[in-house]
Design a protein around this motif. Structure first.
Motif, PDB file in Angstrom:
ATOM      1  N   ARG A 233       0.821  -1.217   0.000  1.00  9.75           N
ATOM      2  CA  ARG A 233       0.000   0.000   0.000  1.00  9.75           C
ATOM      3  C   ARG A 233       0.852   1.264   0.000  1.00  9.75           C
ATOM      4  O   ARG A 233       0.483   2.263  -0.600  1.00  9.75           O
ATOM      5  N   VAL A 234       1.975   1.206   0.679  1.00  5.10           N
ATOM      6  CA  VAL A 234       2.840   2.384   0.739  1.00  5.10           C
ATOM      7  C   VAL A 234       3.418   2.678  -0.643  1.00  5.10           C
ATOM      8  O   VAL A 234       3.531   3.845  -1.042  1.00  5.10           O
ATOM      9  N   ASP A 235       3.765   1.640  -1.390  1.00  2.00           N
ATOM     10  CA  ASP A 235       4.273   1.835  -2.752  1.00  2.00           C
ATOM     11  C   ASP A 235       3.204   2.487  -3.633  1.00  2.00           C
ATOM     12  O   ASP A 235       3.510   3.351  -4.450  1.00  2.00           O
ATOM     13  N   ARG A 236       1.979   2.066  -3.455  1.00  3.16           N
ATOM     14  CA  ARG A 236       0.885   2.651  -4.228  1.00  3.16           C
ATOM     15  C   ARG A 236       0.662   4.111  -3.837  1.00  3.16           C
ATOM     16  O   ARG A 236       0.383   4.951  -4.681  1.00  3.16           O
ATOM     17  N   LEU A 237       0.795   4.417  -2.549  1.00  2.04           N
ATOM     18  CA  LEU A 237       0.643   5.796  -2.094  1.00  2.04           C
ATOM     19  C   LEU A 237       1.728   6.684  -2.697  1.00  2.04           C
ATOM     20  O   LEU A 237       1.438   7.792  -3.169  1.00  2.04           O
ATOM     21  N   LEU A 238       2.955   6.218  -2.712  1.00  2.37           N
ATOM     22  CA  LEU A 238       4.038   6.998  -3.310  1.00  2.37           C
ATOM     23  C   LEU A 238       3.831   7.174  -4.808  1.00  2.37           C
ATOM     24  O   LEU A 238       4.150   8.223  -5.375  1.00  2.37           O
ATOM     25  N   ALA A 239       3.270   6.161  -5.465  1.00  2.00           N
ATOM     26  CA  ALA A 239       2.993   6.272  -6.891  1.00  2.00           C
ATOM     27  C   ALA A 239       1.907   7.303  -7.160  1.00  2.00           C
ATOM     28  O   ALA A 239       1.976   8.044  -8.146  1.00  2.00           O
ATOM     29  N   VAL A 240       0.911   7.382  -6.297  1.00  2.00           N
ATOM     30  CA  VAL A 240      -0.136   8.398  -6.450  1.00  2.00           C
ATOM     31  C   VAL A 240       0.460   9.792  -6.299  1.00  2.00           C
ATOM     32  O   VAL A 240       0.122  10.714  -7.044  1.00  2.00           O
ATOM     33  N   GLN A 241       1.380   9.953  -5.364  1.00  2.00           N
ATOM     34  CA  GLN A 241       2.052  11.242  -5.217  1.00  2.00           C
ATOM     35  C   GLN A 241       2.892  11.563  -6.444  1.00  2.00           C
ATOM     36  O   GLN A 241       2.941  12.714  -6.887  1.00  2.00           O
ATOM     37  N   LEU A 242       3.546  10.563  -7.010  1.00  2.00           N
ATOM     38  CA  LEU A 242       4.325  10.756  -8.232  1.00  2.00           C
ATOM     39  C   LEU A 242       3.421  11.179  -9.382  1.00  2.00           C
ATOM     40  O   LEU A 242       3.775  12.060 -10.172  1.00  2.00           O
ATOM     41  N   LEU A 243       2.244  10.567  -9.488  1.00  2.00           N
ATOM     42  CA  LEU A 243       1.307  10.936 -10.550  1.00  2.00           C
ATOM     43  C   LEU A 243       0.857  12.384 -10.415  1.00  2.00           C
ATOM     44  O   LEU A 243       0.754  13.105 -11.407  1.00  2.00           O
ATOM     45  N   GLY A 244       0.591  12.813  -9.196  1.00  2.00           N
ATOM     46  CA  GLY A 244       0.189  14.201  -8.995  1.00  2.00           C
ATOM     47  C   GLY A 244       1.287  15.187  -9.347  1.00  2.00           C
ATOM     48  O   GLY A 244       1.053  16.198 -10.016  1.00  2.00           O
ATOM     49  N   THR A 245       2.502  14.875  -8.936  1.00  2.00           N
ATOM     50  CA  THR A 245       3.630  15.757  -9.220  1.00  2.00           C
ATOM     51  C   THR A 245       3.954  15.792 -10.715  1.00  2.00           C
ATOM     52  O   THR A 245       4.151  16.858 -11.294  1.00  2.00           O
ATOM     53  N   SER A 246       4.005  14.622 -11.342  1.00  2.00           N
ATOM     54  CA  SER A 246       4.326  14.565 -12.771  1.00  2.00           C
ATOM     55  C   SER A 246       3.226  15.192 -13.615  1.00  2.00           C
ATOM     56  O   SER A 246       3.502  15.881 -14.595  1.00  2.00           O
ATOM     57  N   GLY A 247       1.985  14.942 -13.234  1.00  5.61           N
ATOM     58  CA  GLY A 247       0.875  15.541 -13.968  1.00  5.61           C
ATOM     59  C   GLY A 247       0.871  17.054 -13.867  1.00  5.61           C
ATOM     60  O   GLY A 247       0.617  17.756 -14.852  1.00  5.61           O
ATOM     61  N   THR A 248       1.186  17.557 -12.688  1.00  9.23           N
ATOM     62  CA  THR A 248       1.268  19.007 -12.507  1.00  9.23           C
ATOM     63  C   THR A 248       2.394  19.598 -13.348  1.00  9.23           C
ATOM     64  O   THR A 248       2.212  20.613 -14.021  1.00  9.23           O
TER      65      THR A 248
END
Length: 84
Positions: free
Chosen positions: A26-41
């Motif tokens: 779950r922690v890996d998925r949480l970090l990936a969601v943060q990566l998606l937000g940062t990269s998308g921005t």
């Protein structure tokens, strides 16, 4: 040069999506969601500059705000599921 940066950001988005679906924890998925937000921005801000569309800057700011709120919500969910 701008196209290369856009391609790299798209690659990080694809890798982040892969990690969300196939992440071992779950922690890996949480970090990936943060990566998606940062990269998308970053991608939206770059496109706004490249295309001269100021509306994309507003969308990027909203995405950054939503990504932060989603991260906080997921951490709370993980905390409750651990204690519950």
């Amino acid at each position: 040069m701008m196209g290369l940066f856009a391609l790299l950001l798209l690659l990080t988005l694809v890798l982040g999506l892969w990690r969300v679906w196939h992440g071992p924890g779950r922690v890996d998925r949480l970090l990936a969601v943060q990566l998606l937000g940062t990269s998308g921005t970053a991608l939206l801000l770059m496109l706004a500059q490249w295309l001269g569309q100021p509306g994309l800057r507003d969308a990027a700011l909203i995405l950054a705000l939503l990504a932060a709120m989603i991260s906080v919500a997921l951490v709370q969910l993980l905390r409750r599921s651990r204690h519950g």
